[in-house]
Design a protein around this motif. Structure first.
Motif, PDB file in Angstrom:
ATOM      1  N   GLN A   1       0.834  -1.212   0.000  1.00 48.35           N
ATOM      2  CA  GLN A   1       0.000   0.000   0.000  1.00 48.35           C
ATOM      3  C   GLN A   1       0.864   1.256   0.000  1.00 48.35           C
ATOM      4  O   GLN A   1       0.606   2.215  -0.746  1.00 48.35           O
ATOM      5  N   LEU A   2       1.892   1.252   0.828  1.00 50.05           N
ATOM      6  CA  LEU A   2       2.785   2.420   0.886  1.00 50.05           C
ATOM      7  C   LEU A   2       3.544   2.585  -0.426  1.00 50.05           C
ATOM      8  O   LEU A   2       3.751   3.710  -0.894  1.00 50.05           O
TER       9      LEU A   2
ATOM     10  N   GLY B   1       8.478   7.075  24.155  1.00 45.76           N
ATOM     11  CA  GLY B   1       9.107   7.353  22.868  1.00 45.76           C
ATOM     12  C   GLY B   1       8.424   6.697  21.691  1.00 45.76           C
ATOM     13  O   GLY B   1       8.784   6.942  20.542  1.00 45.76           O
ATOM     14  N   LEU B   2       7.423   5.825  21.963  1.00 41.50           N
ATOM     15  CA  LEU B   2       6.704   5.155  20.886  1.00 41.50           C
ATOM     16  C   LEU B   2       5.229   5.533  20.914  1.00 41.50           C
ATOM     17  O   LEU B   2       4.660   5.771  21.976  1.00 41.50           O
ATOM     18  N   ILE B   3       4.603   5.577  19.729  1.00 38.63           N
ATOM     19  CA  ILE B   3       3.181   5.904  19.634  1.00 38.63           C
ATOM     20  C   ILE B   3       2.495   4.985  18.618  1.00 38.63           C
ATOM     21  O   ILE B   3       3.159   4.353  17.789  1.00 38.63           O
ATOM     22  N   LEU B   4       1.177   4.936  18.705  1.00 39.92           N
ATOM     23  CA  LEU B   4       0.364   4.267  17.688  1.00 39.92           C
ATOM     24  C   LEU B   4       0.217   5.271  16.549  1.00 39.92           C
ATOM     25  O   LEU B   4      -0.591   6.188  16.618  1.00 39.92           O
ATOM     26  N   GLY B   5       1.014   5.084  15.510  1.00 38.41           N
ATOM     27  CA  GLY B   5       1.099   6.080  14.450  1.00 38.41           C
ATOM     28  C   GLY B   5       0.007   5.984  13.410  1.00 38.41           C
ATOM     29  O   GLY B   5      -0.293   6.944  12.709  1.00 38.41           O
ATOM     30  N   CYS B   6      -0.626   4.801  13.299  1.00 36.87           N
ATOM     31  CA  CYS B   6      -1.597   4.597  12.232  1.00 36.87           C
ATOM     32  C   CYS B   6      -2.430   3.352  12.536  1.00 36.87           C
ATOM     33  O   CYS B   6      -1.918   2.372  13.079  1.00 36.87           O
ATOM     34  N   VAL B   7      -3.719   3.418  12.188  1.00 40.47           N
ATOM     35  CA  VAL B   7      -4.597   2.252  12.252  1.00 40.47           C
ATOM     36  C   VAL B   7      -5.225   2.094  10.878  1.00 40.47           C
ATOM     37  O   VAL B   7      -5.796   3.034  10.331  1.00 40.47           O
ATOM     38  N   THR B   8      -5.107   0.896  10.300  1.00 42.36           N
ATOM     39  CA  THR B   8      -5.633   0.653   8.954  1.00 42.36           C
ATOM     40  C   THR B   8      -7.103   0.242   9.020  1.00 42.36           C
ATOM     41  O   THR B   8      -7.621  -0.085  10.095  1.00 42.36           O
ATOM     42  N   GLU B   9      -7.754   0.221   7.879  1.00 41.69           N
ATOM     43  CA  GLU B   9      -9.177  -0.111   7.838  1.00 41.69           C
ATOM     44  C   GLU B   9      -9.405  -1.522   8.373  1.00 41.69           C
ATOM     45  O   GLU B   9      -8.720  -2.468   7.990  1.00 41.69           O
ATOM     46  N   ARG B  10     -10.386  -1.629   9.233  1.00 42.79           N
ATOM     47  CA  ARG B  10     -10.677  -2.907   9.882  1.00 42.79           C
ATOM     48  C   ARG B  10     -11.391  -3.866   8.923  1.00 42.79           C
ATOM     49  O   ARG B  10     -12.245  -3.459   8.149  1.00 42.79           O
ATOM     50  N   VAL B  11     -11.001  -5.135   8.990  1.00 44.32           N
ATOM     51  CA  VAL B  11     -11.794  -6.173   8.334  1.00 44.32           C
ATOM     52  C   VAL B  11     -12.662  -6.799   9.425  1.00 44.32           C
ATOM     53  O   VAL B  11     -12.619  -6.384  10.577  1.00 44.32           O
ATOM     54  N   ASP B  12     -13.461  -7.793   9.091  1.00 43.97           N
ATOM     55  CA  ASP B  12     -14.414  -8.365  10.040  1.00 43.97           C
ATOM     56  C   ASP B  12     -13.723  -8.731  11.360  1.00 43.97           C
ATOM     57  O   ASP B  12     -12.836  -9.593  11.391  1.00 43.97           O
ATOM     58  N   PRO B  13     -14.113  -8.103  12.486  1.00 42.16           N
ATOM     59  CA  PRO B  13     -13.440  -8.375  13.756  1.00 42.16           C
ATOM     60  C   PRO B  13     -13.996  -9.554  14.536  1.00 42.16           C
ATOM     61  O   PRO B  13     -13.533  -9.853  15.640  1.00 42.16           O
ATOM     62  N   ALA B  14     -14.975 -10.246  13.964  1.00 42.20           N
ATOM     63  CA  ALA B  14     -15.664 -11.316  14.705  1.00 42.20           C
ATOM     64  C   ALA B  14     -14.779 -12.535  14.940  1.00 42.20           C
ATOM     65  O   ALA B  14     -13.751 -12.740  14.286  1.00 42.20           O
ATOM     66  N   ASP B  15     -15.209 -13.374  15.889  1.00 41.84           N
ATOM     67  CA  ASP B  15     -14.607 -14.687  16.103  1.00 41.84           C
ATOM     68  C   ASP B  15     -15.281 -15.696  15.180  1.00 41.84           C
ATOM     69  O   ASP B  15     -16.432 -15.514  14.772  1.00 41.84           O
TER      70      ASP B  15
ATOM     71  N   ARG C   1       8.192   5.772  16.130  1.00 41.66           N
ATOM     72  CA  ARG C   1       8.798   6.688  17.086  1.00 41.66           C
ATOM     73  C   ARG C   1       7.980   7.976  17.183  1.00 41.66           C
ATOM     74  O   ARG C   1       7.541   8.527  16.170  1.00 41.66           O
ATOM     75  N   GLU C   2       7.794   8.438  18.392  1.00 40.64           N
ATOM     76  CA  GLU C   2       7.103   9.696  18.613  1.00 40.64           C
ATOM     77  C   GLU C   2       7.915  10.836  17.986  1.00 40.64           C
ATOM     78  O   GLU C   2       9.144  10.874  18.100  1.00 40.64           O
ATOM     79  N   GLY C   3       7.253  11.717  17.274  1.00 45.25           N
ATOM     80  CA  GLY C   3       7.947  12.875  16.695  1.00 45.25           C
ATOM     81  C   GLY C   3       8.663  12.592  15.392  1.00 45.25           C
ATOM     82  O   GLY C   3       9.335  13.475  14.854  1.00 45.25           O
ATOM     83  N   ASP C   4       8.538  11.376  14.862  1.00 50.75           N
ATOM     84  CA  ASP C   4       9.181  11.055  13.573  1.00 50.75           C
ATOM     85  C   ASP C   4       8.240  11.539  12.458  1.00 50.75           C
ATOM     86  O   ASP C   4       7.445  10.787  11.910  1.00 50.75           O
ATOM     87  N   THR C   5       8.340  12.816  12.130  1.00 52.09           N
ATOM     88  CA  THR C   5       7.369  13.446  11.224  1.00 52.09           C
ATOM     89  C   THR C   5       7.393  12.827   9.826  1.00 52.09           C
ATOM     90  O   THR C   5       6.350  12.718   9.183  1.00 52.09           O
ATOM     91  N   GLU C   6       8.554  12.412   9.370  1.00 48.06           N
ATOM     92  CA  GLU C   6       8.638  11.815   8.033  1.00 48.06           C
ATOM     93  C   GLU C   6       7.802  10.539   7.962  1.00 48.06           C
ATOM     94  O   GLU C   6       7.008  10.345   7.033  1.00 48.06           O
TER      95      GLU C   6
ATOM     96  N   LEU D   1       5.387   9.545  10.112  1.00 51.40           N
ATOM     97  CA  LEU D   1       3.981   9.832  10.391  1.00 51.40           C
ATOM     98  C   LEU D   1       3.273  10.382   9.152  1.00 51.40           C
ATOM     99  O   LEU D   1       2.108  10.063   8.898  1.00 51.40           O
ATOM    100  N   GLU D   2       3.996  11.174   8.368  1.00 54.54           N
ATOM    101  CA  GLU D   2       3.405  11.730   7.142  1.00 54.54           C
ATOM    102  C   GLU D   2       3.139  10.620   6.121  1.00 54.54           C
ATOM    103  O   GLU D   2       2.100  10.600   5.460  1.00 54.54           O
ATOM    104  N   LEU D   3       4.066   9.672   6.010  1.00 50.25           N
ATOM    105  CA  LEU D   3       3.874   8.545   5.095  1.00 50.25           C
ATOM    106  C   LEU D   3       2.678   7.685   5.525  1.00 50.25           C
ATOM    107  O   LEU D   3       1.874   7.257   4.696  1.00 50.25           O
ATOM    108  N   LEU D   4       2.565   7.462   6.831  1.00 55.49           N
ATOM    109  CA  LEU D   4       1.520   6.566   7.339  1.00 55.49           C
ATOM    110  C   LEU D   4       0.112   7.142   7.172  1.00 55.49           C
ATOM    111  O   LEU D   4      -0.862   6.392   7.123  1.00 55.49           O
ATOM    112  N   LYS D   5       0.022   8.462   7.061  1.00 52.10           N
ATOM    113  CA  LYS D   5      -1.295   9.090   6.866  1.00 52.10           C
ATOM    114  C   LYS D   5      -2.002   8.541   5.631  1.00 52.10           C
ATOM    115  O   LYS D   5      -3.232   8.502   5.559  1.00 52.10           O
ATOM    116  N   ALA D   6      -1.214   8.097   4.661  1.00 54.98           N
ATOM    117  CA  ALA D   6      -1.778   7.621   3.392  1.00 54.98           C
ATOM    118  C   ALA D   6      -2.612   6.351   3.570  1.00 54.98           C
ATOM    119  O   ALA D   6      -3.505   6.073   2.758  1.00 54.98           O
TER     120      ALA D   6
END
Length: 323
Positions: free
Chosen positions: A32-33, A98-112, A215-220, A222-227
């Motif tokens: 995807q990236l 020093g670490l963050i959740l930088g991105c969450v992708t679209e969820r697929v079916d979360p069921a069991d 990494r927290e504050g890694d702007t490069e 974080l900008e890529l992950l926005k996509a």
């Protein structure tokens, strides 16, 4: 007149566990990236985590909330990799400094999902015979299924998806409870006998979504992950993770959730805490704007706690420590 030579863009290194499912998920993120940034190089670097190495002990007894993440987190902090791809349900709600959740992708079916041995090909959960042996490594699934189906037997199972399915097919178990998302991502959706409704089994926090830790504050980065970020899924994940964090429950306590967002951007969060024997099960719901996702999670945790959830969790943790 001097000409400026532009420096080549650095290669982005993606951390992943070595399991088949982890690699499928990580390669999906890489692809995807690459589509969004064709001029960049994205490489995958694999690592073994503690959870991958210890396969003969129940997850609940190992006692480490970062079982499937710690080695990857060390890799990010030491700059061996730039970010790591996780099944969001494996990512602890409290991340190292020093670490963050930088991105969450679209969820697929979360069921069991219920997966059965060939001899039960005509059965679903409510028609399996008394004493049928169900394999699961999740206390959340165990507690909810004991609540609804006390006549069934439950047995711990570890290992990757192929290992578990091989044990099922060899007759060690009558059925397994697995994540719909994992089976579908590995092209094994045809093994799903029944998608278990939320009224029977609320799913794990974050199940079905991928969480990218950086990494927290890694702007490069974080900008890529926005996509590849999916804002509705991130709002749902933040609400679920906030509730779990507030209850101080790791992945190995019987806490289940369900979230949805309607067309007016209202988020509804259902949460559940159950005792291991399934005899006590507390469930409640909150709703509000998705922009207040984390506050909704805290609110629901407080509602559950007021109904006795904390007592149940304290008893479970004491029981795990004793064993």
């Amino acid at each position: 007149m001097t000409s400026t030579v532009s420096r080549p863009l650095r290669t982005i290194r993606i951390g992943s566990r070595k399991s088949q499912l982890a690699l499928v998920q990580t390669h999906w993120v890489q692809e995807q990236l690459q589509k969004h940034f064709p001029d960049r190089q994205f490489e995958v670097e694999t690592m073994s985590t503690q959870g991958d190495k210890i396969l003969d002990v129940a997850l609940s007894k190992i006692g480490d909330k970062g079982l499937f993440t710690k080695e990857l987190e060390v890799g990010i902090l030491s700059k061996q990799v730039d970010f790591a791809v996780h099944s969001l349900k494996d990512l602890p709600t409290k991340l190292p400094e020093g670490l963050i959740l930088g991105c969450v992708t679209e969820r697929v079916d979360p069921a069991d999902a219920l997966v059965v041995h060939a001899k039960h090909q005509d059965k679903q959960l409510d028609s399996l015979p008394e004493g049928a042996v169900i394999g699961t490594s999740s206390l959340r699934r165990l507690a909810q299924l004991r609540h609804h189906f006390p006549h069934l037997e439950f047995k711990d199972i570890r290992g990757n998806l192929n290992t578990r399915l091989a044990k099922l097919d060899a007759g060690e178990y009558d059925a397994l409870i697995l994540a719909v998302a994992g089976l579908q991502r590995l092209g094994m959706g045809d093994r799903i006998q029944q998608v278990i409704p939320g009224e029977i089994s609320l799913h794990a926090v974050g199940q079905g979504a991928l969480g990218i830790e950086c990494r927290e504050g890694d702007t490069e980065i974080l900008e890529l992950l926005k996509a590849i970020e999916h804002p509705p899924t991130k709002a749902r994940a933040l609400a679920e993770r906030s509730m779990l964090r507030e209850l101080e429950g790791g992945c190995q306590v019987p806490i289940g959730v369900n979230t949805s967002i309607d067309h007016e951007d209202n988020l509804t969060l259902v949460g559940m805490v159950a005792s291991l024997d399934g005899k006590r099960l507390i469930k409640d719901t909150v709703s509000g704007k998705s922009s207040k996702a984390e506050q909704l999670g805290v609110k629901l945790a407080e509602k559950l706690r007021s109904q006795g959830a904390q007592n149940i969790l304290d008893e479970i943790l004491a029981e795990i420590e004793r064993s």
